[in-house]
Design a protein around this motif. Structure first.
Motif, PDB file in Angstrom:
ATOM      1  N   ASP A 285      -0.966  -2.414  -3.911  1.00 41.25           N
ATOM      2  CA  ASP A 285      -2.348  -1.991  -3.681  1.00 41.25           C
ATOM      3  C   ASP A 285      -3.284  -3.191  -3.695  1.00 41.25           C
ATOM      4  OD1 ASP A 285      -5.112  -0.957  -4.316  1.00 41.25           O
ATOM      5  OD2 ASP A 285      -4.062   0.965  -4.268  1.00 41.25           O
ATOM      6  N   TRP A 286      -3.130  -4.066  -4.691  1.00 35.23           N
ATOM      7  CA  TRP A 286      -3.995  -5.246  -4.758  1.00 35.23           C
ATOM      8  C   TRP A 286      -3.798  -6.164  -3.546  1.00 35.23           C
ATOM      9  CZ3 TRP A 286      -2.934  -5.980 -10.622  1.00 35.23           C
ATOM     10  CH2 TRP A 286      -3.974  -5.389 -11.360  1.00 35.23           C
ATOM     11  N   LEU A 287      -2.564  -6.330  -3.110  1.00 38.39           N
ATOM     12  CA  LEU A 287      -2.326  -7.189  -1.945  1.00 38.39           C
ATOM     13  C   LEU A 287      -2.866  -6.542  -0.668  1.00 38.39           C
ATOM     14  CD1 LEU A 287       1.211  -8.607  -2.755  1.00 38.39           C
ATOM     15  CD2 LEU A 287      -0.970  -9.823  -2.809  1.00 38.39           C
ATOM     16  N   GLU A 288      -2.804  -5.219  -0.589  1.00 35.27           N
ATOM     17  CA  GLU A 288      -3.405  -4.528   0.556  1.00 35.27           C
ATOM     18  C   GLU A 288      -4.907  -4.778   0.595  1.00 35.27           C
ATOM     19  OE1 GLU A 288      -4.141   0.037   2.205  1.00 35.27           O
ATOM     20  OE2 GLU A 288      -2.558  -0.349   0.737  1.00 35.27           O
TER      21      GLU A 288
ATOM     22  N   ASP B  12      -9.572   4.009 -13.189  1.00 35.03           N
ATOM     23  CA  ASP B  12     -10.691   4.165 -12.255  1.00 35.03           C
ATOM     24  C   ASP B  12     -10.185   4.310 -10.820  1.00 35.03           C
ATOM     25  OD1 ASP B  12     -13.035   4.092 -10.842  1.00 35.03           O
ATOM     26  OD2 ASP B  12     -13.557   2.030 -11.382  1.00 35.03           O
ATOM     27  N   ALA B  13     -10.224   5.511 -10.283  1.00 36.55           N
ATOM     28  CA  ALA B  13      -9.713   5.755  -8.934  1.00 36.55           C
ATOM     29  C   ALA B  13     -10.453   4.935  -7.882  1.00 36.55           C
ATOM     30  CB  ALA B  13      -9.818   7.243  -8.600  1.00 36.55           C
ATOM     31  N   ALA B  14     -11.732   4.654  -8.108  1.00 33.45           N
ATOM     32  CA  ALA B  14     -12.538   3.933  -7.113  1.00 33.45           C
ATOM     33  C   ALA B  14     -12.112   2.480  -6.953  1.00 33.45           C
ATOM     34  CB  ALA B  14     -14.013   3.998  -7.501  1.00 33.45           C
ATOM     35  N   ALA B  15     -11.321   1.961  -7.877  1.00 32.88           N
ATOM     36  CA  ALA B  15     -10.927   0.550  -7.822  1.00 32.88           C
ATOM     37  C   ALA B  15      -9.708   0.305  -6.959  1.00 32.88           C
ATOM     38  CB  ALA B  15     -10.653   0.039  -9.239  1.00 32.88           C
ATOM     39  N   TRP B  16      -9.143   1.362  -6.351  1.00 30.69           N
ATOM     40  CA  TRP B  16      -7.844   1.229  -5.707  1.00 30.69           C
ATOM     41  C   TRP B  16      -7.893   1.629  -4.241  1.00 30.69           C
ATOM     42  CZ3 TRP B  16      -4.589  -1.376  -8.673  1.00 30.69           C
ATOM     43  CH2 TRP B  16      -4.919  -1.462 -10.022  1.00 30.69           C
ATOM     44  N   ALA B  17      -7.149   0.887  -3.419  1.00 32.41           N
ATOM     45  CA  ALA B  17      -7.119   1.171  -1.980  1.00 32.41           C
ATOM     46  C   ALA B  17      -6.579   2.562  -1.702  1.00 32.41           C
ATOM     47  CB  ALA B  17      -6.265   0.122  -1.264  1.00 32.41           C
ATOM     48  N   SER B  18      -5.667   3.035  -2.550  1.00 28.70           N
ATOM     49  CA  SER B  18      -5.077   4.358  -2.355  1.00 28.70           C
ATOM     50  C   SER B  18      -6.073   5.476  -2.617  1.00 28.70           C
ATOM     51  CB  SER B  18      -3.881   4.531  -3.302  1.00 28.70           C
ATOM     52  OG  SER B  18      -4.315   4.540  -4.654  1.00 28.70           O
TER      53      SER B  18
ATOM     54  N   ALA C  36      -0.962 -11.056  -7.581  1.00 29.88           N
ATOM     55  CA  ALA C  36      -1.678 -10.117  -6.706  1.00 29.88           C
ATOM     56  C   ALA C  36      -3.079  -9.834  -7.234  1.00 29.88           C
ATOM     57  CB  ALA C  36      -0.889  -8.813  -6.589  1.00 29.88           C
ATOM     58  N   ALA C  37      -3.212  -9.703  -8.565  1.00 28.87           N
ATOM     59  CA  ALA C  37      -4.538  -9.471  -9.154  1.00 28.87           C
ATOM     60  C   ALA C  37      -5.467 -10.639  -8.875  1.00 28.87           C
ATOM     61  CB  ALA C  37      -4.404  -9.245 -10.655  1.00 28.87           C
ATOM     62  N   ILE C  38      -4.956 -11.864  -9.015  1.00 26.54           N
ATOM     63  CA  ILE C  38      -5.772 -13.049  -8.766  1.00 26.54           C
ATOM     64  C   ILE C  38      -6.192 -13.100  -7.305  1.00 26.54           C
ATOM     65  CG2 ILE C  38      -5.767 -15.572  -8.743  1.00 26.54           C
ATOM     66  CD1 ILE C  38      -3.681 -15.368 -11.070  1.00 26.54           C
ATOM     67  N   ALA C  39      -5.240 -12.881  -6.400  1.00 23.17           N
ATOM     68  CA  ALA C  39      -5.544 -12.935  -4.966  1.00 23.17           C
ATOM     69  C   ALA C  39      -6.579 -11.890  -4.577  1.00 23.17           C
ATOM     70  CB  ALA C  39      -4.258 -12.742  -4.161  1.00 23.17           C
ATOM     71  N   HIS C  40      -6.440 -10.691  -5.104  1.00 21.06           N
ATOM     72  CA  HIS C  40      -7.408  -9.624  -4.810  1.00 21.06           C
ATOM     73  C   HIS C  40      -8.805 -10.009  -5.271  1.00 21.06           C
ATOM     74  CE1 HIS C  40      -9.624  -5.936  -5.074  1.00 21.06           C
ATOM     75  NE2 HIS C  40      -9.439  -5.807  -6.378  1.00 21.06           N
ATOM     76  N   GLN C  41      -8.914 -10.522  -6.486  1.00 18.49           N
ATOM     77  CA  GLN C  41     -10.221 -10.876  -7.013  1.00 18.49           C
ATOM     78  C   GLN C  41     -10.855 -12.025  -6.232  1.00 18.49           C
ATOM     79  OE1 GLN C  41     -12.082  -9.416  -9.275  1.00 18.49           O
ATOM     80  NE2 GLN C  41     -10.600  -7.825  -9.801  1.00 18.49           N
ATOM     81  N   LEU C  42     -10.048 -12.991  -5.805  1.00 18.18           N
ATOM     82  CA  LEU C  42     -10.580 -14.100  -5.020  1.00 18.18           C
ATOM     83  C   LEU C  42     -11.010 -13.641  -3.632  1.00 18.18           C
ATOM     84  CD1 LEU C  42      -8.009 -16.854  -6.002  1.00 18.18           C
ATOM     85  CD2 LEU C  42     -10.463 -16.947  -6.465  1.00 18.18           C
ATOM     86  N   ALA C  43     -10.160 -12.876  -2.963  1.00 16.89           N
ATOM     87  CA  ALA C  43     -10.454 -12.468  -1.587  1.00 16.89           C
ATOM     88  C   ALA C  43     -11.693 -11.595  -1.525  1.00 16.89           C
ATOM     89  CB  ALA C  43      -9.247 -11.742  -0.994  1.00 16.89           C
TER      90      ALA C  43
END
Length: 378
Positions: A172-175, A93-99, A37-44
């Motif tokens: 969260d990362w996949l979202e 870091d709260a700013a890094a998350w979709a939530s 999920a971390a990899i996919a988030h960073q790529l997308a």
């Protein structure tokens, strides 16, 4: 470029992005655990067309969902510590998350070691505080810290560390990846990966995906890979077993705990439960192996030296899974190892530390995939 770029206007609408296998993608990520999920988030987020393929219908269904999720900046392995330090910063870091909320439960972290390691722990403390502006410190000749009996030795205390919920982090990362036009396919099994025209093709039970790059982040399943995904750095699965006990007053709240002398560990689970762990040296263990009651009792007995209230605690459950370990017989691992198929890579086994390193490991693997996907043929 690889020629596999897909314009956003040509991609499926978001409502259809679960379960459909597209014909092509810049990068295919196999495995929807925390590292995948971390990899996919960073790529997308970089505008790359990404497909995530997960064999389970549920995300974080394997080792990720059963992980204790303890995170801290310190690790005795410098290569792991280099990834763990910026990862802890991201978890805070709260700013890094979709939530909009940081996933870190900052209950503190205590890492115990032999007294001879005090100089190394003090050096690490300075490095952590300098990078994160935290209050990490070393305690020596102290009976108890953060609700934990130390039973001798020294300890590095990180008050700003703690634990995360690995399944929630994965979701969260996949979202975020979905919001950036990634495709996530659940309940799809990869049958084979092969070279076609100089680039990999991912054959699944729901269709074939032509990819610029394939990266497998499958945890303990890497020890028994599908054809085309066998890592050049051998990976073995090792059993993981933890038990959950009830923590009643007057038992105090406590930080997460890792004892490098014995391999024992513990973490709070909410306000009234504690997870306890002890190495379970069963190799090549399937993820779904049944728990061993004798090991659970031995775990509680061993950790009673650090948590005296365990003598009267009620055991609530036992959970068994497996972690991916780098084989000592293979070459020293980097972040990625080849498979023998061009542009197909496997993420290293994390020896139980995948959650701690996932944010920074995902970023670095994504950058490596980008460099490989868009390299120009000679």
């Amino acid at each position: 470029m690889s020629g596999f770029g897909v314009a956003k206007s040509q991609r499926s609408p978001k409502s259809q992005r679960y379960g459909e296998v597209p014909a092509s993608a810049d990068v295919v990520v196999v495995g929807a655990g925390i590292t995948g999920a971390a990899i996919a988030h960073q790529l997308a987020r970089r505008g790359v067309s990404v497909v995530v393929i997960e064999q389970s219908q549920h995300l974080a269904a394997g080792a990720t969902g059963r992980s204790g999720g303890m995170v801290r900046a310190y690790d005795p392995d410098p290569a792991i510590g280099e990834l763990a330090l910026p990862s802890l910063a991201e978890y805070r870091d709260a700013a890094a998350w979709a939530s909009g909320r940081a996933p870190l439960h900052a209950v503190g972290a205590v890492t115990a070691d032999h007294s001879a390691q005090e100089p190394a722990l003090r050096e690490a403390t300075g490095r952590i505080n300098g990078a994160l502006n935290t209050s990490a410190h070393v305690v020596a000749d102290q009976d108890e810290v953060a609700g934990i009996r130390l039973a001798g030795g020294v300890a590095l205390v990180e008050p700003e560390a703690g634990w995360v919920d690995p399944a929630a982090v994965t979701a969260d990362w996949l979202e975020q990846a979905l919001a950036d036009d990634a495709v996530v396919c659940r309940g799809v099994r990869v049958r084979q990966v092969e070279a076609r025209g100089g680039r990999p093709a991912v054959l699944t039970d729901a269709g074939t995906v032509s990819a610029g790059v394939v990266v497998a982040a499958v945890g303990p399943w890497a020890s028994d890979p599908v054809p085309g995904l066998r890592s050049a750095s051998p990976v073995r699965s090792r059993s993981l077993q933890v038990c959950i006990v009830e923590r009643r007053p007057p038992a105090p709240p406590h930080a997460t705990f890792v004892d490098l002398r014995t391999g024992l560990y513990a973490k709070p689970v909410g306000s009234d439960r504690t997870l306890l762990g002890m190495p379970h040296l069963v190799w090549d263990s399937p993820v779904d192996s049944p728990p061993e009651p004798a090991h659970a009792q031995a775990t509680i007995a061993a950790l009673t030296a650090h948590f005296p209230w365990l003598t009267t605690a009620v055991q609530l459950s036992t959970v068994r899974a497996a972690d991916a370990y780098v084989s000592p017989d293979g070459p020293a691992p980097g972040l990625l190892s080849g498979t023998g198929v061009p542009h197909v890579w496997c993420v290293r086994g994390w020896n139980g530390g995948g959650v701690k390193t996932a944010p920074e490991a995902g970023r670095r693997v994504a950058e490596a995939c980008l460099a490989d996907a868009f390299q120009t043929s000679p």
